[in-house]
Design an enzyme around this catalytic site. Sequence first.
Site, PDB file in Angstrom:
ATOM      1  N   LYS A 148       9.941 -92.378   8.562  1.00 32.36           N
ATOM      2  CA  LYS A 148      10.453 -91.646   9.726  1.00 32.36           C
ATOM      3  C   LYS A 148      11.721 -90.889   9.361  1.00 32.36           C
ATOM      4  CE  LYS A 148      12.464 -92.310  14.320  1.00 32.36           C
ATOM      5  NZ  LYS A 148      12.656 -93.205  15.482  1.00 32.36           N
ATOM      6  N   HIS A 288     -34.515 -77.663   2.591  1.00 33.09           N
ATOM      7  CA  HIS A 288     -33.666 -77.457   3.769  1.00 33.09           C
ATOM      8  C   HIS A 288     -33.759 -78.644   4.738  1.00 33.09           C
ATOM      9  CE1 HIS A 288     -32.425 -73.551   2.507  1.00 33.09           C
ATOM     10  NE2 HIS A 288     -33.668 -73.094   2.473  1.00 33.09           N
TER      11      HIS A 288
END
Length: 530
Positions: A148, A288
């Site tokens: 932080k 495909h």
Amino acid sequence: MKIYKTKELSNKIKIKKALISVYDKTNILDLAKFLLANNVEIYSSGGTYKYLKENNIKALEISKYTKSPEILDGRVKTLHPKIHGGILAKRSVPKHLKELKKNKINLIDLIIVNLYPFKKTVESKSSSRECIENIDIGGPTLIRASAKNFDYVTTIIDPDDYHQFVDEMKKNKNYISKKTRLNLATKAFNEISIYDMDISNWFSKICNNKTENFFIQSKIKKKLRYGENPKQKAAIYKNTAVLNNKNSFFNMKIIQGKELSYNNINDMQAGCLLADEINKPCVVIIKHANPCGVSKSNNLLGAYKSAFNCDPISAFGGIIIINGRVDEKLAKEISKTFVEIIVGKKISEEAKNILQDKKNLIIIETKTFKQFKPLKEIKSMSDAYLIQTPDNLYSKKNNLKFITNKKLKSKEIEDLLLAEKICKYVKSNAIVYVKNNCSVGIGAGQMNRLDSAKIGAEKAKKFFNKNILKGSFVASDAFFPFPDSIDVFGKFGVKGIVQPGGSVKDKEVIERANKYKIAMAFSNMRHFKH
């Protein structure tokens, strides 16, 4: 005690004091020696302090600095204002610095922490008590605080980052850039989020509580060449929430060929799932993500020829899945046409030698196809996920309900069930014709079922002969909204149909099947695939 000031959002922060608390002690001695050699004061606690002391590395024990002993069998060591104040203070804020001075708190510039191995403890099937004791509290708190406050503090959680950190300190005379601090903080928060998800998942599992939240926990394994198209980016990620996975996708052995693409993997999944569902020696050809030829036979050379003949035009440039061994004869036959990938349970040395000249041909050996089974199927939108469980069910003989006058023999039902399995992996609307354990016509991806029925039939006539469909068996992925498709089947002499049923016109469809003396079974199981 000396409090030193730095400018707001300073680009470089000098490392003067470090806190080290690590479970994984890989290379920590070398790093600690380097820090001491560069006049960095080290704070440490618990097992890390003991380890440093045993190796003659000077460190100040945290309990002596805080004047608070470690308590509760080590559960509380670093949770103290004198530690977190020194980490979280904004050094450009005079008020913060005055408070530190008043409370005799030193600034800490570097946090080197890694965590108790909670996930490994779970993987080793340890007791619940042991798992709970390996939930780190102090470590994540230190990491969160320092990450932080990356404007002023450097956070290192991974021993792999020690070398780069040392190089930067050497280059910049003990200073670390803001860019490095930010990168390390980002990595630290990512690690904490994964750690917390591991714990949350474990608690949900032990109390048999399926949370309403859905967590995706993953780590990038490889960037792919591109996505479905060259303009799209793609990568493959490891699902880090899955423990002890013997059927890992990443266990496949790639023998030769170019790198796998997004489309390759997508096609392989469709073919391997179908082959696994057939669960007999078979050949599946995919183009495909649609099956364009499937054949089930102990004679894999014959099965390949039959599958290829179903649609030799579509098979060009396709992917071939062999549920069995690829031997010399099969390799020779496959090499006569262009294919992208061959996947087999076993690839013989003779087959490898035959195929090795095709440098771009990808050859994969895998003991199982189960690594392609999805846990969930996910589509994403701007702020939403669409999630479903996979379609893992298929019909068996005792699931079928024959609703026509004509019935089928047990052997004939085998072809009907094979047709349904193939149909399950064909894009909707889907119609599949099967005869003698082999697909002979596939109609895929049409907006209406009648067109799929016609396309499958036309392909069968084109690639075999005009009488091939006589005595064949048909599967439909969903019910027939009208009886018109049955007219197509009747015209060509289809012997049996399997479909879910459930149309408002089921009665008309059944009557039309009876007219053509076609056996029809309801499976009560739809297989839409979009």
